[in-house]
Motif scaffolding. Structure first.
Motif, short mmCIF file in Angstrom:
data_model
loop_
_atom_site.label_atom_id
_atom_site.label_comp_id
_atom_site.label_asym_id
_atom_site.label_seq_id
_atom_site.Cartn_x
_atom_site.Cartn_y
_atom_site.Cartn_z
N VAL A 1 42.55 46.32 38.27
CA VAL A 1 43.46 45.33 37.68
C VAL A 1 44.45 44.84 38.72
N GLY A 2 44.50 43.55 38.90
CA GLY A 2 45.44 43.00 39.89
C GLY A 2 45.38 41.49 39.83
N LEU A 3 45.60 40.88 40.97
CA LEU A 3 45.57 39.43 41.05
C LEU A 3 44.20 38.88 40.66
N GLY A 4 43.16 39.70 40.84
CA GLY A 4 41.81 39.27 40.46
C GLY A 4 41.75 38.87 39.00
N PHE B 1 34.59 41.20 42.52
CA PHE B 1 35.97 41.22 43.01
C PHE B 1 36.89 41.94 42.02
N SER C 1 36.54 45.63 41.82
CA SER C 1 36.69 46.33 43.11
C SER C 1 35.40 47.00 43.53
N SER D 1 46.17 47.52 43.87
CA SER D 1 44.87 47.05 44.36
C SER D 1 44.81 47.08 45.89
N SER E 1 44.26 50.47 47.36
CA SER E 1 42.87 50.94 47.36
C SER E 1 42.10 50.31 48.50
N LEU E 2 42.39 49.02 48.76
CA LEU E 2 41.71 48.34 49.87
C LEU E 2 42.07 48.98 51.21
N1 PHE Z 1 39.98 44.23 41.92
C1 PHE Z 1 41.21 43.82 42.50
C2 PHE Z 1 41.83 42.76 41.61
O1 PHE Z 1 41.24 42.35 40.66
C3 PHE Z 1 41.03 43.30 43.89
C4 PHE Z 1 40.23 44.20 44.77
C5 PHE Z 1 39.04 43.77 45.30
C6 PHE Z 1 40.65 45.49 45.02
C7 PHE Z 1 38.27 44.60 46.08
C8 PHE Z 1 39.87 46.33 45.77
C9 PHE Z 1 38.67 45.88 46.30
O2 PHE Z 1 42.90 42.32 41.85
#
Ligand code: PHE
Length: 446
Positions: free
Chosen positions: A22-25, A224, A227, A318, A321-322
């Motif tokens: 969960v994030g900007l995605g 995306f 993740s 997020s 984790s990257l």
């Molecule tokens: N999934 C994250 C998001 O939705 C973005 C992300 C992509 C994080 C790839 C880790 C790896 O914001």
């Protein structure tokens, strides 16, 4: 360090995995992709891909990570995989650089918008004025650069403190709060004048819209947002213990992640149609639509600021984790200290982020295939590299990896018989995921 290298509790596992997903995605990228690619048809394709391909590939990453207890590159080495499969590890590290390059810029925008909300966006109220404000801000040289830098400092500071203490604590407290505030905004958005039109756009699929381009975008969005496909989940699963139920964790993560994206859509599209913004506005969409929503609400400045604070934290969980993908790799394979590993990663990411921030201003004319540096990083990482990584992971897990490892890892501890869902996961990894990804690549990219 060793004790710090495992997630402590069951909740910690879920919080960190959902925190990565969960994030900007969900809140920034999903609405703009959905708005540009056919609304309901995009949502439908996204959900099908998340369930049929996303969950199985998440399981594959979990199996590889937990069975080896290693970083992305180390895991394939430990499994004595052939060079082709080891390249998945390298691909993941490379992809994490690219994603960090544009993601941290958007996270920086969120930080600026915390402040802008508090000050009432300079008193402007119309959609056109928010549009102009965003233009002015994003094309500036120093202001967005400064926020992006600050965001990266926060990110690398938390990372250098270690896995469990940094990540687990932040995620478990603030994620539920983000969820609650989104629910409040959803209820409010449903009272807006064009709520019905917005919901129809999001929820009613027009099947004639399901073009190869839309399918490729929906596939990229699924990877995306979850993740998955670049080793974040291999890295995190190496911190899971034997009690963590893998299939359940994958399913819960996918369900919550999709729910948050749909909630963002339920807020954005009614607001779009009510305040006269085009759903296809692109990456700027939420930065123009959300302020109109906040400023039309009682106590809007506070709601707006609170929202952008939580979005900032969601982005941070997020990017942590990257970053962990690369840092764990340097630590594991090059025996580097965490501080040095963090510093190396931070310098590379800093350069990418600066270039993509400037591509809204001075470097706007520098394009490749019609895409600015920012858009290029976004497109290549999500729509090409992550699905490609996912395809390789699926083929590796489905065809090469010892089946008994998969069965053993996917069967919860203490359960004697292999549960019925395990063959389903294996079927997708062997046939469904690789064939579907390949077909979408062939039709969507050529
Ligand atoms: N999934 C994250 C998001 O939705 C973005 C992300 C992509 C994080 C790839 C880790 C790896 O914001």
């Amino acid at each position: 360090m060793a004790h710090n290298k495992k997630f402590n509790t069951r909740l910690g596992v879920i919080a960190a995995t959902v925190g990565s997903a969960v994030g900007l995605g969900n809140i920034w990228r999903f609405p703009y992709e959905c708005g540009q690619h056919g609304g309901g048809a995009f949502l439908l394709a996204y959900i099908v891909f998340a369930v049929a391909i996303g969950i199985p590939v998440i399981c594959a990453e979990f199996v590889i990570g937990r069975s080896t207890g290693k970083n992305v590159a180390g895991a394939f080495k430990a499994l004595r995989a052939a060079p082709l499969w080891r390249s998945v590890g390298w691909l993941g590290i490379f992809t994490s650089f690219l994603i960090m390059g544009f993601y941290s810029v958007v996270a920086g925008w969120c930080m600026d918008y915390i402040w802008q909300s508090l000050t009432g966006f300079g008193g402007v109220a119309t959609e056109a004025a928010f549009h102009e404000r965003f233009d002015e801000f994003s094309s500036d040289v120093w202001r967005p650069l400064g926020w992006t830098a600050l965001f990266l400092v926060a990110n690398f500071w938390v990372i250098s403190r270690g896995v469990q203490k940094g990540i687990e604590r932040i995620s478990s407290v603030l994620m539920p709060l983000l969820f609650i505030i989104l629910a409040v905004f959803c209820v409010y958005a449903l009272t807006l004048p064009a709520a019905a039109e917005g919901l129809e756009f999001l929820l009613k699929p027009d099947f004639s819209q399901l073009t190869p381009d839309v399918l490729l975008s929906a596939l990229g969005q699924a990877f995306f947002s979850l993740s998955v496909g670049m080793g974040v989940l291999i890295t995190y699963a190496s911190y899971f213990n034997r009690q963590t139920p893998l299939v359940r964790t994958a399913t819960v993560t996918t369900a919550l992640d999709t729910l948050v994206a749909v909630m963002a859509g339920v807020i954005i599209f009614p607001a779009c149609f009510s305040f006269g913004e085009a759903p296809a506005a692109g990456p700027r969409l939420v930065f123009e639509v959300l302020p109109t929503v906040f400023m039309s609400m009682p106590l809007g400045r506070l709601w707006g600021a609170l929202f952008f604070i939580l979005l900032f934290v969601a982005s941070l969980t997020s990017t942590l984790s990257l970053t962990e993908v690369t840092v764990a790799y340097f630590e594991g394979e090059h025996k580097m200290g965490r501080g040095k590993a963090t510093a190396i990663d931070a310098s590379g990411v800093g350069v990418m982020a600066a270039l993509s921030s400037l591509s809204f201003g001075p470097l706007a004319g520098m394009t490749v295939c019609g895409l600015t540096f920012f858009n290029l990083l976004d497109f290549v990482s999500s729509n090409i590299l992550m699905p490609l990584g996912g395809m390789l992971l699926a083929v590796y897990a489905g065809w090469v990896l010892d089946r008994s490892i998969i069965r053993h890892q996917l069967t919860p501890e203490g359960v004697r018989r292999v549960p019925a869902y395990v063959p389903l996961v294996v079927f997708s990894l062997k046939y469904l995921a690789p064939v579907a990804i390949l077909a979408i690549f062939v039709t969507g990219l050529l």
